[in-house]
Design an enzyme around this catalytic site. Structure first.
Site, PDB file in Angstrom:
ATOM      1  N   ARG A 108       4.947   0.204  21.594  1.00  0.00           N
ATOM      2  CA  ARG A 108       3.527  -0.103  21.850  1.00  0.00           C
ATOM      3  C   ARG A 108       2.995  -1.214  20.122  1.00  0.00           C
ATOM      4  O   ARG A 108       2.644  -1.870  20.729  1.00  0.00           O
ATOM      5  CB  ARG A 108       2.684   0.022  22.116  1.00  0.00           C
ATOM      6  CG  ARG A 108       3.084   0.951  23.648  1.00  0.00           C
ATOM      7  CD  ARG A 108       2.605   1.590  23.872  1.00  0.00           C
ATOM      8  NE  ARG A 108       0.808   1.097  24.259  1.00  0.00           N
ATOM      9  CZ  ARG A 108      -0.048   1.210  23.745  1.00  0.00           C
ATOM     10  NH1 ARG A 108      -0.002   2.581  22.938  1.00  0.00           N
ATOM     11  NH2 ARG A 108      -1.330   0.888  23.680  1.00  0.00           N
ATOM     12  N   CYS A 120      15.656  -2.979  11.780  1.00  0.00           N
ATOM     13  CA  CYS A 120      15.386  -3.732  11.091  1.00  0.00           C
ATOM     14  C   CYS A 120      14.815  -5.419  10.938  1.00  0.00           C
ATOM     15  O   CYS A 120      15.193  -6.775  10.962  1.00  0.00           O
ATOM     16  CB  CYS A 120      17.530  -5.058  10.424  1.00  0.00           C
ATOM     17  SG  CYS A 120      18.124  -3.586   9.914  1.00  0.00           S
ATOM     18  N   GLU A 121      13.479  -5.062  11.361  1.00  0.00           N
ATOM     19  CA  GLU A 121      12.500  -5.505  11.358  1.00  0.00           C
ATOM     20  C   GLU A 121      11.132  -5.427  10.628  1.00  0.00           C
ATOM     21  O   GLU A 121      10.678  -4.288  10.346  1.00  0.00           O
ATOM     22  CB  GLU A 121      11.797  -6.056  13.028  1.00  0.00           C
ATOM     23  CG  GLU A 121      13.214  -6.266  13.766  1.00  0.00           C
ATOM     24  CD  GLU A 121      13.125  -7.791  14.232  1.00  0.00           C
ATOM     25  OE1 GLU A 121      12.832  -8.127  13.148  1.00  0.00           O
ATOM     26  OE2 GLU A 121      13.721  -8.020  14.867  1.00  0.00           O
ATOM     27  N   GLU A 179      -3.827   2.833  41.643  1.00  0.00           N
ATOM     28  CA  GLU A 179      -2.429   2.305  41.412  1.00  0.00           C
ATOM     29  C   GLU A 179      -3.023   3.201  39.867  1.00  0.00           C
ATOM     30  O   GLU A 179      -2.549   2.116  38.666  1.00  0.00           O
ATOM     31  CB  GLU A 179      -2.190   1.168  41.092  1.00  0.00           C
ATOM     32  CG  GLU A 179      -1.669   0.200  42.550  1.00  0.00           C
ATOM     33  CD  GLU A 179      -2.106  -0.832  42.840  1.00  0.00           C
ATOM     34  OE1 GLU A 179      -1.796  -1.478  41.155  1.00  0.00           O
ATOM     35  OE2 GLU A 179      -2.054  -1.593  43.792  1.00  0.00           O
ATOM     36  N   PRO A 180      -2.855   4.062  39.575  1.00  0.00           N
ATOM     37  CA  PRO A 180      -3.109   4.585  37.892  1.00  0.00           C
ATOM     38  C   PRO A 180      -1.734   4.581  37.585  1.00  0.00           C
ATOM     39  O   PRO A 180      -0.993   5.793  38.402  1.00  0.00           O
ATOM     40  CB  PRO A 180      -3.973   5.818  38.130  1.00  0.00           C
ATOM     41  CG  PRO A 180      -3.768   6.245  39.768  1.00  0.00           C
ATOM     42  CD  PRO A 180      -3.902   5.492  39.842  1.00  0.00           C
ATOM     43  N   GLY A 181      -1.319   4.387  35.650  1.00  0.00           N
ATOM     44  CA  GLY A 181      -0.490   4.858  35.145  1.00  0.00           C
ATOM     45  C   GLY A 181      -0.640   5.405  34.049  1.00  0.00           C
ATOM     46  O   GLY A 181      -0.791   6.564  34.070  1.00  0.00           O
ATOM     47  N   GLY A 185      -5.834   0.965  36.243  1.00  0.00           N
ATOM     48  CA  GLY A 185      -6.090   0.628  34.450  1.00  0.00           C
ATOM     49  C   GLY A 185      -7.003   1.317  33.785  1.00  0.00           C
ATOM     50  O   GLY A 185      -7.171   1.091  32.089  1.00  0.00           O
TER      51      GLY A 185
END
Length: 427
Positions: free
Chosen positions: A324, A356-357, A285-287, A248
């Site tokens: 994101r 198309c959003e 558990e780094p990502g 995290g």
């Protein structure tokens, strides 16, 4: 020459001709060769980020498991496998990918709240190192699957310490209202149940409080609560050989100043030493912190649209490539790939894609001097971009290039429309 310090520096930098480069390789040249949108990753940046963790754990019994949900591209996984990392997975598909990239199954941790029986069997037959169990019902199901296979499943229980990670609510995982883990108050009874089930073997304890954390305080709070719990559980005769503290740690997208990984872990290990627990195995558990600033997404300016209320810079990358901003209203720096053209006028733009959003935007209110046909780079795109990308609007997923030792390698081809519908059948 542009002297702007970019996230991803020193691997990401402008050369003497104001051309953006990744480890000395021209971004514009790669875009011309492979087209856009294009993801470009720096192996050197990944290994520098990993080195900070390795320095923090020097002399310790520690296993760094890359959280591959951040980026599951095979060549990226291979970089970490060859560097000695384990992997944190959340699905059977991720298990297959990790193994295909050369992962040692005994160094794989299986997290996630919704493991299927078929995925449990797959992981047990592969010989993974540990399941991070997230509910009482999961304990019972995993026990049944292991008994059917005639083996014991190595488990830790993910405990929710009710600590506020002070991050976006969608990526906060350690509060009572989150779906993850077993409540801190229920942890002892959960471990007593696990120790009584014949198909389970308790090997540790786990917690993970969220993602894109930029302060040390939440980590220290969680550490204290978890160490109290370790002492309580072990006082009831249930040893916990390893302590998995999740991941995290955040990165710099704009002006964030997260603690350095080595400094953070030196502080956390000092807490463990003070409680007499510094000798046990540590798993993390780094990502995002390993890959986020190792990647960029290159896009071409298709059109400049000047409306009454807004100016729009319409590019060929979209929310299906970079989800994101649409999902979290996340900020990514957007910079020119080449020098400003003399006739380009600096204006305030919303940088948007062709999907198309109205939510299809990559950056709002950005001051840019661009023209049609120019290239832009969306920075800090190594984590949760390609791994969350989709084929919405039947847009094939982007090509990916990995730069290693000054050489560019195409590691994922651009997805064709025929490949998108290859699994479908006409009546």
């Amino acid at each position: 020459m542009t002297t702007l310090q970019l996230p991803g520096a020193p691997s990401l930098a402008y050369d003497a001709n104001n051309q953006l480069c990744v480890d000395g390789v021209s971004v514009a040249d790669l875009a011309r060769e492979h087209g856009t949108p294009l993801f470009i990753y720096s192996k050197a940046t990944m290994l520098r980020a990993l080195q900070a963790y390795q320095q923090g754990f020097a002399g310790r019994n520690a296993l760094i498991c890359f959280a591959m949900k951040a980026n599951s591209t095979l060549a990226v996984l291979q970089v970490f496998a060859q560097a000695g990392c384990g992997f944190d997975i959340v699905s059977g598909g991720e298990l297959e990918r990790a193994l295909a990239a050369g992962a040692d199954p005994s160094r794989i941790i299986f997290s996630g709240v919704g493991k299927k029986r078929s995925e449990m069997r797959q992981a047990l037959q592969a010989g993974i190192g540990c399941f991070n169990v997230e509910s009482i019902n999961e304990l019972h199901v995993l026990n049944e699957v292991a008994v059917e296979l005639g083996c014991q499943a190595p488990i830790s229980i993910r405990v929710n310490p009710n600590v506020d990670a002070r991050t976006h609510p969608y990526i906060s995982t350690g509060l009572k209202g989150n779906k993850f883990g077993v409540a801190h108050e229920e942890a002892l009874s959960a471990y007593q149940l696990a120790a009584s089930l014949p198909g389970l073997r308790v090997v540790g304890i786990d917690c993970h409080i969220g993602s894109q954390i930029t302060q040390s305080g939440p980590y220290l709070d969680a550490m204290q609560r978890m160490l109290d719990l370790v002492q309580l559980i072990e006082s009831h005769g249930i040893p916990l050989p390893h302590f998995d503290f999740g991941g995290g740690l955040g990165i710099t997208y704009a002006d964030e100043t997260p603690p350095a990984a080595n400094e953070l872990w030196q502080a956390l290990l000092a807490e463990m030493d003070a409680r007499g627990m510094g000798e046990r195995q540590i798993l993390i558990e780094p990502g995002r912190s390993l890959v986020g600033n190792a990647g960029i997404c290159v896009a071409e300016v298709l059109y400049l649209k000047h409306a009454e209320a807004k100016n729009f810079c319409i590019v060929d990358a979209a929310m299906n490539d970079l989800p994101r901003p649409a999902m979290y209203e996340a900020y990514h720096q957007i910079v020119p790939v080449g020098p400003q053209q003399p006739e380009a006028i600096s204006l305030n733009y919303d940088v948007v894609g062709p999907v198309c959003e109205s939510g299809d935007w990559l950056g709002r209110d950005r001051t840019l001097a661009v023209q049609q046909g120019d290239l832009l780079a969306v920075l800090s795109a190594g984590a949760y971009c390609m791994s969350m990308s989709s084929t919405y609007n039947s847009r094939g997923r982007a090509a990916e290039v990995l730069v290693a030792d000054g050489q560019a390698h195409l590691v994922a081809e651009r997805e064709t429309v025929s490949a998108i519908y290859a699994r479908e059948r006409l009546l």
